[in-house]
Structure formats: structure tokens, C-alpha cells
Design a protein around this motif. Structure first.
Motif, mmCIF file in Angstrom:
data_model
loop_
_atom_site.group_PDB
_atom_site.id
_atom_site.type_symbol
_atom_site.label_atom_id
_atom_site.label_comp_id
_atom_site.label_asym_id
_atom_site.label_seq_id
_atom_site.Cartn_x
_atom_site.Cartn_y
_atom_site.Cartn_z
ATOM 1 N N GLY A 1 6.557 2.930 4.125
ATOM 2 C CA GLY A 1 7.230 1.941 5.160
ATOM 3 C C GLY A 1 8.577 1.993 4.892
ATOM 4 O O GLY A 1 9.303 2.630 4.211
ATOM 5 N N GLY A 2 9.360 1.147 5.547
ATOM 6 C CA GLY A 2 10.698 1.039 5.383
ATOM 7 C C GLY A 2 11.550 1.931 6.418
ATOM 8 O O GLY A 2 11.224 2.173 7.622
ATOM 9 N N PHE A 3 12.503 2.937 6.000
ATOM 10 C CA PHE A 3 13.111 3.761 6.642
ATOM 11 C C PHE A 3 12.262 4.739 7.428
ATOM 12 O O PHE A 3 12.582 5.445 8.365
ATOM 13 N N LEU A 4 11.163 5.227 6.694
ATOM 14 C CA LEU A 4 10.190 6.381 7.053
ATOM 15 C C LEU A 4 8.959 5.739 7.280
ATOM 16 O O LEU A 4 8.326 4.773 6.545
ATOM 17 N N PRO A 5 7.870 6.444 7.875
ATOM 18 C CA PRO A 5 6.669 6.156 8.331
ATOM 19 C C PRO A 5 5.834 6.257 7.330
ATOM 20 O O PRO A 5 6.203 7.274 6.559
ATOM 21 N N ASN B 1 20.224 -7.622 11.761
ATOM 22 C CA ASN B 1 19.519 -7.280 13.077
ATOM 23 C C ASN B 1 18.176 -7.449 12.626
ATOM 24 O O ASN B 1 17.612 -6.445 11.806
ATOM 25 N N ARG B 2 17.730 -8.361 13.065
ATOM 26 C CA ARG B 2 16.428 -8.881 12.481
ATOM 27 C C ARG B 2 15.159 -7.946 13.078
ATOM 28 O O ARG B 2 14.028 -7.939 12.435
ATOM 29 N N GLN B 3 15.332 -7.173 14.023
ATOM 30 C CA GLN B 3 14.457 -6.409 14.592
ATOM 31 C C GLN B 3 14.152 -5.113 13.367
ATOM 32 O O GLN B 3 13.250 -4.768 13.085
ATOM 33 N N ILE B 4 15.255 -4.800 12.710
ATOM 34 C CA ILE B 4 15.392 -3.975 11.389
ATOM 35 C C ILE B 4 14.863 -4.600 10.267
ATOM 36 O O ILE B 4 13.853 -4.333 9.619
ATOM 37 N N GLY B 5 15.798 -5.611 9.917
ATOM 38 C CA GLY B 5 15.419 -6.544 8.615
ATOM 39 C C GLY B 5 14.016 -7.252 8.350
ATOM 40 O O GLY B 5 13.623 -7.060 7.275
ATOM 41 N N LYS C 1 11.104 -6.080 9.864
ATOM 42 C CA LYS C 1 10.144 -5.252 9.692
ATOM 43 C C LYS C 1 10.289 -4.676 8.374
ATOM 44 O O LYS C 1 9.199 -4.514 7.365
ATOM 45 N N HIS C 2 11.471 -4.054 7.782
ATOM 46 C CA HIS C 2 11.609 -3.610 6.440
ATOM 47 C C HIS C 2 11.052 -4.629 5.470
ATOM 48 O O HIS C 2 10.680 -4.216 4.443
ATOM 49 N N GLU D 1 8.735 -7.192 5.770
ATOM 50 C CA GLU D 1 7.379 -6.946 5.664
ATOM 51 C C GLU D 1 6.676 -5.950 5.339
ATOM 52 O O GLU D 1 5.612 -6.114 4.683
ATOM 53 N N ASP D 2 7.270 -4.567 5.416
ATOM 54 C CA ASP D 2 6.812 -3.497 4.807
ATOM 55 C C ASP D 2 6.796 -3.541 3.185
ATOM 56 O O ASP D 2 5.908 -3.142 2.517
ATOM 57 N N ILE D 3 7.818 -4.228 2.928
ATOM 58 C CA ILE D 3 7.692 -4.302 1.182
ATOM 59 C C ILE D 3 6.657 -5.383 0.932
ATOM 60 O O ILE D 3 6.061 -5.251 -0.154
ATOM 61 N N ARG D 4 6.423 -6.369 1.624
ATOM 62 C CA ARG D 4 5.346 -7.334 1.228
ATOM 63 C C ARG D 4 4.314 -6.878 1.371
ATOM 64 O O ARG D 4 3.240 -6.938 0.601
ATOM 65 N N ARG D 5 4.017 -6.099 2.590
ATOM 66 C CA ARG D 5 2.731 -5.376 2.618
ATOM 67 C C ARG D 5 2.552 -4.302 1.421
ATOM 68 O O ARG D 5 1.387 -4.022 0.979
ATOM 69 N N SER D 6 3.580 -3.474 1.331
ATOM 70 C CA SER D 6 3.279 -2.639 0.098
ATOM 71 C C SER D 6 3.133 -3.235 -1.451
ATOM 72 O O SER D 6 2.329 -2.487 -2.018
ATOM 73 N N ILE D 7 3.784 -4.332 -1.660
ATOM 74 C CA ILE D 7 3.215 -5.295 -2.784
ATOM 75 C C ILE D 7 1.508 -5.487 -2.794
ATOM 76 O O ILE D 7 0.939 -5.118 -3.767
ATOM 77 N N ARG D 8 1.173 -5.724 -1.688
ATOM 78 C CA ARG D 8 -0.446 -5.990 -1.665
ATOM 79 C C ARG D 8 -1.129 -4.839 -1.566
ATOM 80 O O ARG D 8 -2.130 -4.536 -2.266
ATOM 81 N N LEU D 9 -0.732 -3.682 -1.117
ATOM 82 C CA LEU D 9 -1.213 -2.433 -1.048
ATOM 83 C C LEU D 9 -1.397 -1.826 -2.464
ATOM 84 O O LEU D 9 -2.321 -1.324 -2.828
ATOM 85 N N ALA D 10 -0.111 -2.027 -3.272
ATOM 86 C CA ALA D 10 -0.121 -1.583 -4.508
ATOM 87 C C ALA D 10 -1.225 -2.157 -5.404
ATOM 88 O O ALA D 10 -1.773 -1.420 -6.257
#
Length: 337
Positions: free
Chosen positions: A35-39, A83-87, A89-90, A92-101
Motif C-alpha cells: 500500500g501507500g504510494f503503490l498498490p 489532504n486527508r483523502q491522501i493522508g 488512506k496512507h 490506514e495502509d500502514i496500520r493494515r500493513s502492521i496487522r498483515l505483517a
């Protein structure tokens, strides 16, 4: 050392093919973008993996017998973007990546510290390049406060999941060198947030990656192998040259979130990202690995390929040979000492 590849350069092919490319290079790890800048091209079913043991086991089964294991997750983005549309999402991607790890048995998530606006109500990030005036220090105080609040929360989540966060020291982020990294973690009072030592962004700032590793010591959690070549035009324009071109909507371009896009690199660039060996020789990379080995003999070191002069596999082949030669030289020197 544990040597691998950051998978973004292999997003044009399915995961099994990417794993074969890496194995054929003689490397053993793949750092997965989540996630983040790239899918998250190679992990398209993150939510299912988080919820289902069967989905998780099926995903992990793809690595069995390949000789390549997951070597950390990568979620580079700007979680502090005003811009919270960007911030949002990024973040939440970090939170999700922690859980995924944690679900995948991983202990490292690579990301960036992010960059807020320069004051409340700002709509764009604002990076202080040189804080020679008092107003710039006022801006930095505000930005560090915003960053500390966010990373304090992320640090707690990381501790709960047995994960360490490795921040890439990247310009246009609040933490881009050892001093700014220390400022962030001291303000935030964190324990599980350290550094991903990507040599490339230190090179073009005229820093010595080996010296930085030894300065940060145990705060180096993860590493990236990417080279930089300083070009003759740096003598005229300097390494902060801003001669980028805005790409049109009908041209191929990379979205960075919302309506933000990567620009075209300067034609007569002051510096370029290049494959290992094209900017610094094997002897340098041997000393880079030596410094990392002093911190952690099991350090994950993954090639990141952004050399536009070489194709994806071609560039990885060049970089892998240099990195493997450096690792062999390090092993030989350690054996004789």
C-alpha cells in the motif's frame, strides 16, 4: 546477511514469476509492497488474509519450494498529508500493513515518516529545506508535533503486534537524516520505530551511508540497496535542482494519491538512481554490508531498482551481482579476522 529484492520493479508479472526472477538471481528474499504510494499488486487479498487462516495459508504456500521468503513489507506513503483523502488512506495502509505483517510472521514494515503542511489549515505538505529563519523553526515545531502524535499511535500498534517500523530517511519527509529521525522519536517517545537505511537518498544529500549506519547503530532495522550517480550538471545546478516537467494526463504517469502525480525526471539531471556499481563500486557496498552486519548479522537488505537506463531484470542482474560479490567479500574478510 539476508539479501533480496523490493518487489515494485516486478509488479508487471504475477508473484510466482517474480519469485522465480529473484531466485534465479541467487537472492532469497522479497520485500512486498502493501500500500501507500503503490498498490499491493502481489498481495491483492490483504483483507481476506487478515480475516481467514485459510487465505493466509494459501498465500504463504506460494513461497514454498521457491527458495525465496518474505523479507518485510513496504508501505511507503505520506500518512501526514494535509489532504486527508491522501493522508488518511496512507495512514490506514500502514496500520493494515502492521496487522498483515503479524499474520504473515513478519517483523518489519518499511514506510516513510510523512510530511504535514506547514501550519494548521494547510492543504499541501511543506518541506523546510534549510531552517535559517525563525519562522521555519516555528513550522518545524508544528510539523514535529503533528508527526509525533501520529507515530506515537503507530508505535503502540506495532508493539502490540510484535512489529518494528523502519522509516526510510527520505527528503520531503519530516525525518530525512539522523538528526530529524532522533527528533521525531524523542518527541513521540517511541520504542518500535527505527530506520530503513536506503543508501541512495543519503548519497544525493552528500551523506556517507556507512557513517550513518554507525551513527544510528541499533536504530537501523532494515536496509535497501540502491545506488546514485552524481552527474556533471550537479556542479552547476546542485543536488536540489528542481527542473522537473509536469506530465500531461495523456502521458504514462504514476499516481501518488488524490490528484498528485510523479513528474518527469530532469533531462540533464544533477544525479540519477542507478543500479549498484554504477555509482559506487563493490568495495563500497562491502563496507556498507559490514556496517549493517555490525548492527545485525541477519539484517534484511533488499535491492530497489529504479535505474531507467536498464530493464527490470537486467537492472536486477547488475545489482544482484554487485551485492552478492560484496557479501562474499565481507564473509571472506570476517572469516580471516
Amino acid at each position: 546477511m539476508k539479501l533480496g529484492v523490493y518487489n515494485a520493479i516486478l509488479h508487471d508479472r504475477p508473484l510466482p514469476e517474480a519469485l522465480k526472477v529473484i531466485a534465479d538471481l541467487g537472492l532469497t528474499g522479497i520485500e512486498l509492497n502493501t500500500g501507500g504510494f503503490l498498490p499491493a499488486v502481489h498481495v491483492p487479498n490483504i483483507e481476506k488474509i487478515l480475516e481467514s487462516d485459510a487465505e493466509r495459508d494459501a498465500f504463504l504456500a506460494q513461497f514454498e519450494g521457491t527458495g525465496v521468503a518474505i523479507a518485510g513489507l513496504n508501505c511507503n506513503g505520506n500518512p501526514l498529508h494535509p489532504n486527508r483523502q491522501i493522508g488518511d488512506k496512507h495512514a490506514e495502509d500502514i496500520r493494515r500493513s502492521i496487522r498483515l505483517a503479524a499474520r504473515l510472521g513478519q517483523t518489519r514494515v518499511v514506510t516513510m515518516s510523512g510530511l504535514p503542511g506547514g501550519e494548521p489549515g494547510a492543504i499541501r505538505p511543506n518541506w523546510v529545506v534549510n531552517a535559517w529563519n525563525s519562522a521555519a523553526l516555528d513550522q518545524l515545531d508544528y510539523q514535529f508535533d503533528v508527526a509525533a502524535e501520529f507515530w506515537r499511535e503507530i508505535d503502540e500498534l506495532a508493539r502490540e503486534h510484535g512489529v518494528k517500523i523502519a522509516l526510510e530517511l527520505h527528503p520531503q519527509n519530516i525525518a530525512f537524516n539522523p538528526a530529524s529521525f532522533r527528533e521525531l522519536i524523542e518527541r513521540a517517545g517511541t520504542s518500535n520505530i527505527g530506520v530503513e537505511l536506503d543508501a541512495s537518498h543519503l548519497f544525493w544529500q552528500q551523506m556517507d551511508p556507512v557513517a550513518v549506519v554507525r551513527d544510528l547503530g541499533e536504530w537501523v532495522f532494515h536496509a535497501a540497496a540502491k545506488d546514485v550517480r552524481i552527474n556533471p550538471n550537479a556542479a552547476v545546478q546542485g543536488v536540489l535542482d528542481n527542473s522537473f516537467r509536469r506530465l500531461r494526463e495523456d502521458e504514462p504517469r504514476t499516481n501518488l494519491g488524490g490528484d498528485e502525480w510523479a513528474n518527469e525526471w530532469p533531462k540533464n539531471s544533477a544525479w540519477d538512481f542507478v543500479a549498484l556499481g554504477k555509482g559506487h563500486d563493490t568495495a563500497f557496498w562491502t563496507e556498507f554490508l559490514r556496517a549493517l552486519h555490525e548492527v545485525d548479522p541477519q539484517m534484511l537488505v533488499n535491492i530497489e531498482h529504479e535505474d531507467t537506463e536498464l530493464g527490470a531484470v537486467e537492472g536486477l542482474e547488475v545489482a544482484a551481482q554487485v551485492l552478492l560479490d560484496a557479501d562474499a567479500a565481507l564473509a571472506s574478510s570476517l572469516a580471516t579476522n
